[in-house]
Design an enzyme around this catalytic site. Structure first.
Site, short mmCIF file in Angstrom:
data_model
loop_
_atom_site.label_atom_id
_atom_site.label_comp_id
_atom_site.label_asym_id
_atom_site.label_seq_id
_atom_site.Cartn_x
_atom_site.Cartn_y
_atom_site.Cartn_z
N GLY A 1 11.89 5.45 0.65
CA GLY A 1 13.14 5.37 0.64
C GLY A 1 13.52 4.23 1.17
O GLY A 1 14.81 3.65 1.27
N PHE A 2 12.76 3.76 2.47
CA PHE A 2 13.37 2.87 3.64
C PHE A 2 12.88 1.47 2.98
O PHE A 2 13.09 0.50 3.83
CB PHE A 2 13.27 3.28 4.83
CG PHE A 2 14.25 4.36 5.08
CD1 PHE A 2 15.56 4.28 5.16
CD2 PHE A 2 13.81 5.76 5.13
CE1 PHE A 2 16.36 5.36 5.25
CE2 PHE A 2 14.54 6.78 5.42
CZ PHE A 2 15.67 6.51 5.42
N GLY A 3 11.67 1.28 2.32
CA GLY A 3 11.16 0.04 2.05
C GLY A 3 9.99 0.24 1.73
O GLY A 3 9.54 1.20 1.22
N ASP B 1 9.99 15.90 10.29
CA ASP B 1 9.77 15.70 9.03
C ASP B 1 8.13 15.75 8.92
O ASP B 1 7.53 14.77 8.30
CB ASP B 1 10.04 14.26 8.50
CG ASP B 1 10.07 14.17 7.15
OD1 ASP B 1 10.19 15.18 6.34
OD2 ASP B 1 10.11 12.97 6.49
N ILE C 1 0.77 -1.11 -0.09
CA ILE C 1 -0.19 0.16 -0.11
C ILE C 1 0.81 1.25 -0.02
O ILE C 1 0.40 2.38 0.08
CB ILE C 1 -1.03 0.05 1.27
CG1 ILE C 1 -0.15 -0.30 2.62
CG2 ILE C 1 -2.11 -0.90 0.99
CD1 ILE C 1 -1.02 -0.37 3.78
N LYS D 1 5.29 -2.04 7.85
CA LYS D 1 6.47 -1.38 7.43
C LYS D 1 7.57 -2.18 7.37
O LYS D 1 8.31 -2.62 8.23
CB LYS D 1 6.69 -0.03 8.03
CG LYS D 1 7.60 0.82 7.56
CD LYS D 1 7.35 2.25 8.57
CE LYS D 1 8.35 3.39 8.05
NZ LYS D 1 8.25 4.58 8.82
#
Ligand SMILES: *[C@@H]1O[C@H](CO)[C@@H](O)[C@H](O)[C@H]1NC(C)=O
Ligand SMILES: *[C@@H]1O[C@H](CO)[C@@H](O)[C@H](O)[C@H]1NC(C)=O
Ligand SMILES: *[C@@H]1O[C@H](CO)[C@@H](O)[C@H](O)[C@H]1NC(C)=O
Ligand SMILES: *[C@@H]1O[C@H](CO)[C@@H](O)[C@H](O)[C@H]1NC(C)=O
Ligand SMILES: *[C@@H]1O[C@H](CO)[C@@H](O)[C@H](O)[C@H]1NC(C)=O
Ligand SMILES: *[C@@H]1O[C@H](CO)[C@@H](O)[C@H](O)[C@H]1NC(C)=O
Length: 652
Positions: free
Chosen positions: A352-354, A467, A348, A370
């Site tokens: 950048g990290f997966g 962020d 879904i 995640k």
């Protein structure tokens, strides 16, 4: 030498904190009530005291293992003061959840909704409460009634709905007398979507009346069906509901039970745990601050703390993280099964990290998983930071971490699933925007503000998110905003106000100028990002992707120009202009402009912002010139786009 005991205590800390997350039950969700002002009682009358007794009887009986209870008070005295009442909990709830809802409903109905009415009915997601001065037991009633719709559209034939809900009618209606008249069913449609259906009658009805009531509700729902993603009909005698997310506990079918026992936790244990957490959190802060003090003594510049991702919180936890993470684990195989072996169909989101996957656990609970990409070492840092940070946090407007998984190279975080994905999907898409209204937008804005206030001031840690952006704000099925993605976040000590880093991470368009240029961050740099988001929500335009056609480089510059020309309403998206809330909208823009002022000292704190949002009567100061062109700095080589857009992944 100190390390073994330290690591042991950290282990306990995180374990007890995470356990506490699974203990808390959500507050009952109010939906609708009805009470006629034609029949009222006077204060301190016999009727009132009978009613109070009735409510406390109902309350007390919700602690027994029952989802329905009816009772009568005052029958032996004066008939005109007799009160009849009942509660009905959703059939899948644990006793403790039912009890919570009944307790909330008996309080709220007289305090908030029907203070002097003899006859009332109130519905929550979890239960219904009803009373009257006439006997209504075993009588089928479909008045007063209410149909509620999910405001989002779905492209799915209503025949599916009628069929599925219709299938459930005999199951609920034919239940033997005394048993629950309750049934649920899941139906697959459109490849990967699931439709969740529920019907329930009060068990005092006969089979015949229950069937009649449910079919009436289904007919009524179908007649006014307008292609919405969810809907329900509330009648006093029965109710039905369908959604595309799971809103009830699905019965586990002879599979391993969830790791933690749910429900039925004694207050004693809860208190012990609460005390442990309080002590543990204090310990964490003390240890952390102690280390910080030592570190800053060594450092030449007092402000030069927290530089780089390997410093600060991560270093501090390094000794204990392995045991800690292992002890919080979800079984890897469970997650693999839940996500269908991380199949592409379940994906879904990606960043950048997966990747982020949707999963369904044995007991039917939907989760977002995640999965950090295997090679990225940065991913590992992000991972540790996020687990450790978010495990300590708990707030309605922060996304909830349920646990994590770690096995060899694999690193997984398991979150509650957010069916409405993230804010960017709504605010930048004209079609989806138009499905919402100002009230929803306003609730989202104040939800983000409250979540951020909790991070900055109300949690026992002072946390800078670093962020904030719409893709990191997730929306639950009620469109409640939840801040997510703490991979970049930093903990401050109580008396620390500012920090500096050489490695600027964050997202282009949302970074405060002092942070983008000099790496200086503080609560005020988060306030800046909040201001940008607020203006984006209202305008439907991206700050960074702003077109030069409006004679301005960024949304901030554009908004400021219109503000100075006294034409600020032109910032507002057309469809919002049609609502009659312009003064509230202008006030929000004004607050947004205060948040994005160039000088951090001029920006309000989040507690100021929450106060300003909450009251029309507080006068707002005049905003000063905002910091427009963060993009200018980005073009300086030092801040390449790579660094600037480092985190774009969210659990969805
Ligand atoms: C009862 O409610 C109706 C509609 O809300 C209102 O018009 C009426 O004045 C109320 N009557 C009394 C006695 O409060
Ligand atoms: C009701 O009783 C309370 C407490 O006995 C008293 O304070 C209050 O004034 C009474 N109200 C009326 C309207 O009699
Ligand atoms: C509960 O309802 C049943 C009818 O469904 C009625 O016979 C019974 O008397 C009620 N119980 C009380 C305590 O009022
Ligand atoms: C309930 O109260 C209303 C108004 O106070 C009254 O008109 C009605 O007759 C009462 N109903 C019963 C069954 O006592
Ligand atoms: C259907 O719902 C509407 C609106 O809630 C209500 O006015 C109507 O009476 C209902 N019809 C039936 C048959 O329940
Ligand atoms: C439920 O009861 C009705 C009427 O008694 C009967 O026709 C129907 O077959 C029953 N359905 C089930 C599933 O038992």
């Amino acid at each position: 030498m100190g390390i073994p005991s330290f690591s042991f205590s950290m282990h306990l800390v995180l374990l007890s904190i995470l356990t506490s997350l699974s203990l808390t039950s959500e507050a009952a969700q109010y939906r609708y009530h009805f009470c006629s002002n034609q029949t009222t009682f006077s204060p301190n009358s016999t009727y009132q005291s009978n009613l109070n007794n009735l409510l406390s009887f109902l309350n007390a009986n919700s602690a027994r293992e029952t989802d329905f209870y009816n009772t009568t008070v005052g029958q032996t005295q004066t008939p005109e003061n007799t009160v009849y009442g009942l509660f009905l909990c959703r059939g899948d709830l644990a006793t403790i959840e039912c009890q919570d809802c009944v307790s909330t409903s008996t309080k709220e109905i007289v305090q908030l909704y029907c203070p002097e009415e003899k006859e009332a009915v109130i519905w929550y997601d979890e239960c219904m409460l009803r009373y009257s001065n006439r006997s209504f037991f075993s009588i089928m009633e479909d008045e007063p009634s209410k149909i509620l719709w999910n405001f989002l559209d779905i492209t799915e034939p209503d025949s599916l709905l009628q069929l599925t809900l219709g299938d459930l009618v005999p199951v609920a209606a034919n239940a033997s007398s005394g048993a629950k008249k309750f049934a649920t069913k899941e139906t697959k449609f459109m490849e990967s979507e699931t439709l969740y259906n529920l019907v329930q009658c009060t068990p005092d009805l006969s089979s015949f009346d229950c069937r009649r009531c449910l079919w009436g509700a289904i007919t009524n729902l179908s007649n006014s069906y307008g292609g919405k993603r969810g809907g329900r009909v509330l009648y006093p005698s029965c109710n039905i509901r369908y959604e595309v997310f799971s809103f009830y506990h699905i019965q586990a079918q002879a599979v391993a039970a969830p790791p933690k026992g749910k429900g039925k936790i004694s207050t004693a244990i809860a208190i012990v745990i609460a005390v442990t957490i309080a002590a543990a959190v204090v310990l964490v802060i003390l240890l952390y601050c102690f280390r910080r003090r030592k570190a800053s003594k060594k450092s030449n510049s007092i402000n030069q703390v927290n530089s780089g991702i390997s410093d600060g919180v991560l270093n501090y936890h390094a000794a204990s993280e392995v045991t800690t993470l292992e002890s919080l684990q979800f079984d890897f195989g469970t997650i693999e099964a839940a996500t269908n072996k991380f199949s592409d169909d379940n994906m879904i989101g990606e960043g950048g990290f997966g990747k982020v996957y949707k999963g369904v656990l044995h007991e039917g609970k939907e989760v977002a998983v995640k999965r950090f990409s295997m090679k990225s070492s940065q991913g590992l840092e992000e991972f540790k930071n996020e687990v450790i940070l978010i495990a300590k946090l708990q707030h309605k407007n922060l996304v909830r971490l349920l646990g994590c998984g770690i096995e060899r190279e694999e690193k997984l975080l398991v979150y509650e699933f957010m069916p409405n994905k993230s804010l960017d999907i709504f605010i930048f898409d004209p079609r989806r925007r138009s499905q919402l209204d100002w009230k929803t937008f306003y609730n989202i804005i104040s939800g983000i503000a409250r979540g951020l206030l909790y991070l900055h001031e109300d949690s026992r840690l002072k946390i800078i998110h670093r962020d904030l952006k719409p893709s990191n704000v997730l929306l639950d099925h009620d469109m409640v905003a939840k801040i997510s993605d703490f991979g970049m976040a930093r903990i401050f000590c109580e008396n620390q106000n500012i920090a500096k880093t050489k490695r600027v991470v964050g997202t282009y368009g949302y970074m405060a100028p002092e942070y983008a240029m000099a790496g200086v961050f503080s609560v005020k740099s988060d306030v800046f990002s909040f201001g940008v988001m607020l203006l984006e929500i209202i305008s439907g335009k991206r700050n960074s992707g702003f077109y030069l056609t409006e004679h301005a480089q960024t949304l901030l510059a554009y908004a400021w120009r219109l503000w100075c020309e006294d034409k600020v309403l032109e910032v507002v998206d057309n469809f919002l202009m049609e609502s009659c809330w312009t003064s509230e909208i202008v006030r929000c823009i004004h607050i947004g402009l205060l948040c994005v002022q160039e000088n951090p000292q001029d920006r309000p704190t989040m507690s100021n912002v929450v106060a300003l949002l909450g009251s029309e009567s507080i006068a707002l100061p005049k905003p000063k010139h905002p910091a427009f062109s963060v993009d200018k700095f980005i073009q300086i080589d030092k801040f390449s786009i790579n660094e600037a857009s480092i985190s774009s992944m969210v659990p969805r």
